[in-house]
Design an enzyme around this catalytic site. Structure first.
Site, PDB file in Angstrom:
ATOM      1  CG  ASP A  13      -1.678  -0.687   6.638  1.00 31.67           C
ATOM      2  OD1 ASP A  13      -2.349  -1.186   5.728  1.00 31.67           O
ATOM      3  OD2 ASP A  13      -0.859  -1.322   7.314  1.00 31.67           O
ATOM      4  CE  LYS A  16      -0.556   2.642  -0.035  1.00 30.28           C
ATOM      5  NZ  LYS A  16      -0.332   2.332   1.371  1.00 30.28           N
ATOM      6  CG  ASN A  38       2.035  -7.636  -0.332  1.00 28.96           C
ATOM      7  OD1 ASN A  38       1.401  -7.334  -1.330  1.00 28.96           O
ATOM      8  ND2 ASN A  38       3.284  -7.286  -0.157  1.00 28.96           N
ATOM      9  N   GLY A  40      -3.753  -4.418   1.388  1.00 24.85           N
ATOM     10  CA  GLY A  40      -5.168  -4.432   1.762  1.00 24.85           C
ATOM     11  C   GLY A  40      -5.672  -3.006   1.773  1.00 24.85           C
ATOM     12  CG  HIS A  41      -5.638  -0.387  -0.986  1.00 25.78           C
ATOM     13  ND1 HIS A  41      -5.228  -0.265  -2.280  1.00 25.78           N
ATOM     14  CD2 HIS A  41      -4.558  -0.106  -0.232  1.00 25.78           C
ATOM     15  CE1 HIS A  41      -3.950   0.071  -2.313  1.00 25.78           C
ATOM     16  NE2 HIS A  41      -3.518   0.167  -1.078  1.00 25.78           N
ATOM     17  CD  GLN A 224       2.839  -3.661  -0.313  1.00 23.90           C
ATOM     18  OE1 GLN A 224       3.381  -3.455  -1.378  1.00 23.90           O
ATOM     19  NE2 GLN A 224       1.805  -4.480  -0.212  1.00 23.90           N
ATOM     20  N   GLY A 301      -5.710  -8.760   9.738  1.00 23.18           N
ATOM     21  CA  GLY A 301      -6.464  -8.493  10.965  1.00 23.18           C
ATOM     22  C   GLY A 301      -5.568  -8.175  12.159  1.00 23.18           C
TER      23      GLY A 301
END
Ligand code: IMP
Ligand code: MG
Length: 423
Positions: A13, A16, A38, A40-41, A224, A301
């Site tokens: 997080d 990136k 897994n 999330g961008h 990640q 979230g």
């Protein structure tokens, strides 16, 4: 020609997705080489928000090729959904701009259920996974019982292999006291998704090598971050792939000496989702960022845990990844502070540590040693160039670069494309 590996220098997080989107402007091909959905961008383009999980962020620029490499684990139903979602947002996704490696492993519903069961069983020692089945899918890959995209593209063979895998995994699920999966349902849903994905599946290694010969520029987008790496992270509080620079080679089939540069992306502070040690974690600072509506996970979230910039961690990330350049994101998150702390060392008992200890139990005992820098207490989100930044913000960024032993090349002051300062 220049090929860049982009890695997260912290616990994921780092922002990136935004930096990749920015760099894609000058690249031809964007490659994902590890992880699964897994990740999330979040990328904001022209006021529209896009959340990507498996598809490289390069998809948002229509003329770029996006490659999901052999090192990725693919949940076909989730990717098919992601493709539909992007198309609904008027993003072109065709075989002209997306390829999936035929060697990529599949994530199956029993992987998700096992992920969940193992977490439940661990109780308070849980890892805090995203419950996407990532660990069990990589487990099957290493145990040589995984199903790959190539199997998936042969429906009869796939169904036969799936039946055997469902049988074995249902026995394990039963031992956990969990509900079994239905072969019939999984088979039907997967074959349906398989039809949708078929046009995208091929030998991506050959494609990438031909592209290298043709002088195309590649960007390897890490998912990640360094401390979630299966080998180098805070094991067992890690994900199940190599999130560090070497993973870009094994996960794509492009050789190390074809890579030209490693860019480490880091936040101007530190965050982590899930469980595990986090020396600079600070509750008051977390509350401040959450109060600003920042630092909620794109995939689950969940509110991220937040803390001061950890130069001990980043120093180690620089070593492992061979970071040449750094991009610092979320500088604007610090705008209101009068004083900002940076952790330069850890104290473990009477020892002073320059790099994190290998054992997570030792890391849990580490006490951060801080230096303090003056804040700038001025909004930075409208800064377009280096000279627009307050002097104290410049000094803070230079300090991060010095501590990272790398060159500062990008500073980001907001989620939009134009909130990016290039040095
Ligand atoms: P898994 O990858 O779902 O098995 O989760 C293992 C650990 O990695 C957990 O702490 C997750 O919160 C963390 N993790 C996995 N993917 C991401 C990501 O994209 N960003 C941040 N943390 C992640
Ligand atoms: Mg993320």
């Amino acid at each position: 020609m220049s090929n860049t590996i982009l890695v997260g220098a912290q616990w994921g997080d780092e922002g990136k997705g935004k930096i990749i989107d920015f760099l894609t402007e000058t690249a031809d091909i964007v490659v994902r080489s590890q992880g699964g959905n897994n990740a999330g961008h979040t990328v904001i383009v022209g006021g529209t928000k896009y959340v990507l999980h498996l598809i490289p962020s390069g998809i948002l620029r229509s003329k770029k090729m996006c490659v999901i490499g052999n090192g990725v684990v693919v949940d076909p139903v989730a990717v098919a959904k992601e493709i539909d979602g992007l198309r609904a947002q008027k993003i072109k996704v065709t075989k002209e701009n997306l390829m999936i490696s035929d060697c990529a492993h599949l994530v199956l519903p029993y992987h998700r259920l096992l992920d969940e069961q193992r977490e439940l069983k661990k109780g308070k020692n849980k890892i805090g996974t995203t419950k996407r089945g990532i660990g069990p899918a990589y487990g099957d890959k290493a145990a040589r019982v995984g199903l790959r995209m190539a199997d998936f593209m042969q429906p009869e063979l796939f169904s036969e292999k799936l039946a055997a895998r469902v049988k074995e995994n249902n026995a394990v699920l039963k031992a956990f006291g969990a509900k079994p999966v239905s072969f019939k349902e999984v088979n039907a849903a997967y074959l349906e998704a398989g039809k949708k994905l078929a046009p995208f599946v091929s030998n991506t290694v050959v494609y990438l090598h031909n592209a290298l010969k043709a002088g195309k520029e590649m960007l390897f987008e890490g998912a990640q971050g360094t401390f979630l790496d299966i080998d180098h992270g805070t094991y067992p509080y890690v994900t199940s792939s190599n999130t560090t620079a070497g993973g870009a080679c094994t996960g794509s089939g492009v050789a190390p000496h074809r890579m030209d540069r490693v860019l480490g992306v880091m936040k101007a502070y530190t965050t982590r989702v899930g469980e595990g040690p986090f020396p600079t974690e600070n509750e008051e600072f977390s509350d401040m960022l959450h109060g600003m509506g920042r630092e909620f996970g794109a995939t689950t979230g969940r509110a991220r845990r937040c803390g001061w910039f950890d130069a001990v961690a980043v120093r180690y990330a620089s070593m492992i990844n061979g970071i040449d350049d750094i991009a610092v994101t979320n500088l604007d998150g610090l705008d209101s502070l009068a004083k900002i702390k940076i952790c330069t060392h850890y104290k473990l008992g009477r020892k002073t540590l320059e790099v994190p200890p290998s054992d997570f139990r030792d890391l849990t005992e580490c006490k951060p040693v801080y230096i303090e820098m003056p804040g700038w207490q001025t909004p930075t989100h409208e800064a377009k160039k280096w000279s627009d930044l307050p002097k104290n913000a410049q000094a803070y960024l230079q300090k991060l670069a010095e501590l990272s032993e790398a060159k500062l090349t990008i500073a980001s002051v907001g989620p939009n494309r134009d909130q990016t300062i290039v040095l």
